[in-house]
Design an enzyme around this catalytic site. Structure first.
Site, PDB file in Angstrom:
ATOM      1  CE  LYS A 123      20.681  53.296  -2.038  1.00 34.41           C
ATOM      2  NZ  LYS A 123      21.303  54.389  -2.813  1.00 34.41           N
ATOM      3  CG  ASP A 228      29.361  57.971  -6.073  1.00 39.30           C
ATOM      4  OD1 ASP A 228      30.341  57.886  -6.838  1.00 39.30           O
ATOM      5  OD2 ASP A 228      28.920  57.010  -5.412  1.00 39.30           O
TER       6      ASP A 228
HETATM    7  P1  ADP Z   1      24.363  52.310  -3.918  1.00 41.93           P
HETATM    8  O1  ADP Z   1      24.204  53.496  -3.041  1.00 41.93           O
HETATM    9  O2  ADP Z   1      24.562  51.080  -3.112  1.00 41.93           O
HETATM   10  O3  ADP Z   1      25.367  52.498  -5.017  1.00 41.93           O
HETATM   11  P2  ADP Z   1      22.271  52.814  -5.873  1.00 41.93           P
HETATM   12  O4  ADP Z   1      21.187  53.726  -5.415  1.00 41.93           O
HETATM   13  O5  ADP Z   1      23.305  53.405  -6.752  1.00 41.93           O
HETATM   14  O6  ADP Z   1      22.921  52.085  -4.623  1.00 41.93           O
HETATM   15  O7  ADP Z   1      21.586  51.579  -6.620  1.00 41.93           O
HETATM   16  C1  ADP Z   1      22.330  50.478  -7.082  1.00 41.93           C
HETATM   17  C2  ADP Z   1      21.793  50.005  -8.424  1.00 41.93           C
HETATM   18  O8  ADP Z   1      20.425  49.628  -8.331  1.00 41.93           O
HETATM   19  C3  ADP Z   1      21.855  51.076  -9.489  1.00 41.93           C
HETATM   20  O9  ADP Z   1      23.078  51.087 -10.180  1.00 41.93           O
HETATM   21  C4  ADP Z   1      20.688  50.712 -10.400  1.00 41.93           C
HETATM   22  O10 ADP Z   1      21.087  49.735 -11.328  1.00 41.93           O
HETATM   23  C5  ADP Z   1      19.679  50.082  -9.452  1.00 41.93           C
HETATM   24  N1  ADP Z   1      18.661  51.072  -9.032  1.00 41.93           N
HETATM   25  C6  ADP Z   1      18.753  51.904  -7.965  1.00 41.93           C
HETATM   26  N2  ADP Z   1      17.665  52.693  -7.854  1.00 41.93           N
HETATM   27  C7  ADP Z   1      16.857  52.363  -8.872  1.00 41.93           C
HETATM   28  C8  ADP Z   1      15.554  52.817  -9.308  1.00 41.93           C
HETATM   29  N3  ADP Z   1      14.879  53.779  -8.655  1.00 41.93           N
HETATM   30  N4  ADP Z   1      15.011  52.237 -10.405  1.00 41.93           N
HETATM   31  C9  ADP Z   1      15.687  51.261 -11.062  1.00 41.93           C
HETATM   32  N5  ADP Z   1      16.890  50.791 -10.710  1.00 41.93           N
HETATM   33  C10 ADP Z   1      17.487  51.329  -9.626  1.00 41.93           C
HETATM   34 MG    MG Z   2      25.317  53.763  -6.597  1.00 41.93          MG
END
Ligand code: ADP
Ligand code: MG
Length: 379
Positions: A123, A228
């Protein structure tokens, strides 16, 4: 959604990396970092630095810009990504970078692999110059400092996410296992499942509802509120068990608005279940009656280095709750790039010495040139 072109990493020498890190350091108190200052911080000959900066600019890792009063370099998003990736590959945390699987509100999500080829999730936090503008308008910022703030905000957000994920994981919460982090980049377990937002049917709706409400209460019993808790930040595995992601906005139950955040999380779940599954339950947790604080996760968080980072940030910007304030902003207008009129900020020998030391420190993570840039694109 695309790929991060990591091929360029192969051609980045240790010296290139040092120069790019020097630009990053210089941005602590410079809107644009003048070439000679980069040379000083990076501790390389100023003749050589020019060519390296040109090369780095060509690959869009930094950009050369003319201000009204002086010219200099600034680190780009891509440059920041590469600094983090280079370190994580040097630490042998990641071996290859695959494709983008998500664009969050304030992040880009990629599938990566470890050095053995096992999948992981990366991320990249991207907190913007745009939302920070509001903050700048509200408080009178040093005009040379607002623009580099995306570096700090993104790093702060990643640090916070990693700290909370680690503490939660250690307490047995269903969250991805955190692996490592660097700058604005967090590496974690790739969740084998789907975001609840994509799921139309579950085997047992009341069970899932109560699992989620139990989670909200369990968080609070440990002294934290997710903040959230919506269908985009909840994933379901093949047993319909929830896994919670996305932690930069988490708050303590001792926060003055804790009840508001708690109720909002509860309401998110209620609204979603009504909408998606036409399900309503009279059972829902109450902040005052149902939360029995049995543990405070803050202890782990404090030990994680996150607090230090926050303090550093606050000193730099003289703010308290930067992240929360920027998150409330929903206007995404582009920063007007033409208003740059800053004078070249002063820097004394002590500043330069400090930045030089920090650059040195940051480059220590790297191994020798031969093992650099092994990072591949996933086939
Ligand atoms: P943001 O803070 O920008 O909302 P998120 O952490 O919610 O970011 O991640 C955005 C999207 O990426 C999530 O809705 C999910 O679909 C995917 N995602 C995030 N982390 C993971 C993970 N560890 N494994 C699989 N998919 C993930
Ligand atoms: Mg998110």
């Amino acid at each position: 959604m695309g790929k991060l072109k990591v091929g360029i990493l192969r051609y980045l020498s240790r010296e290139d990396f040092r120069v790019l890190t020097a630009v990053e350091m210089g941005m602590k108190n410079h809107e644009l970092v003048p070439g000679p200052l980069v040379a000083q911080i990076a501790n390389v000959r100023s003749g050589g630095v020019h060519k390296m900066l040109q090369e780095l600019s060509k690959h869009k890792l930094c950009s050369y810009e003319r201000g009204k009063h002086y010219d200099g370099y600034r680190l780009t998003n891509m440059g920041y990504d590469y600094l983090a990736l280079k370190v994580l590959s040097s630490r042998e945390v990641i071996g290859s970078v695959g494709s983008q699987i998500g664009v969050g509100k304030e992040s880009d999500i990629y599938v990566v692999t470890d050095t053995l080829g096992n999948p992981l999730c990366m991320k990249l936090h991207r907190l913007g110059r745009t939302s920070f503008r509001k903050l700048r308008e509200k408080r009178d910022y040093h005009k040379n400092r607002h623009r580099m703030s995306w570096l700090y905000l993104s790093r702060l957000s990643a640090t916070k996410e990693f700290a909370y994920m680690k503490a939660l994981h250690e307490r047995g919460f269903p969250v991805p296992q955190p692996v490592d982090w660097c700058r604005h980049c967090v590496i974690m377990e790739l969740v084998n499942g789907y975001p609840l937002s994509n799921i139309r049917e579950v085997k047992d709706v009341p069970q899932l509802y109560s699992d989620l409400m139990d989670l909200i209460v369990r968080f609070a019993n440990n002294g934290v509120i997710h903040g959230d808790f919506n269908e985009f930040n909840l994933m379901l595995d093949d047993q319909d068990k929830p896994i919670v992601i996305d932690f930069p906005q988490m708050v303590s139950t001792s926060h003055e608005n804790a009840k508001i955040y708690f109720d909002r999380d509860v309401r998110c779940v209620q609204d979603f279940f009504r909408r998606r599954f036409s399900y309503e339950s009279e059972l829902c947790p109450d902040f005052e009656c149902d939360v029995k604080k049995e543990y405070s996760l803050d202890k782990e968080i404090a030990a994680s280095g996150y607090q230090r980072e926050v303090q550093e940030f606050n000193e730099e910007f003289e703010v308290g709750k930067a992240i929360h304030e920027t998150e409330d902003s929903d206007d995404h207008e582009e920063e007007d790039e033409s208003d740059f009129s800053g004078d070249e900020p002063e820097h004394n020998d002590k500043d330069v010495r400090e930045m030089k030391e920090q650059t040195e420190e940051l480059c220590k993570d790297l191994k020798d040139e031969t093992t650099l840039g092994e990072l591949k694109e996933t086939a």
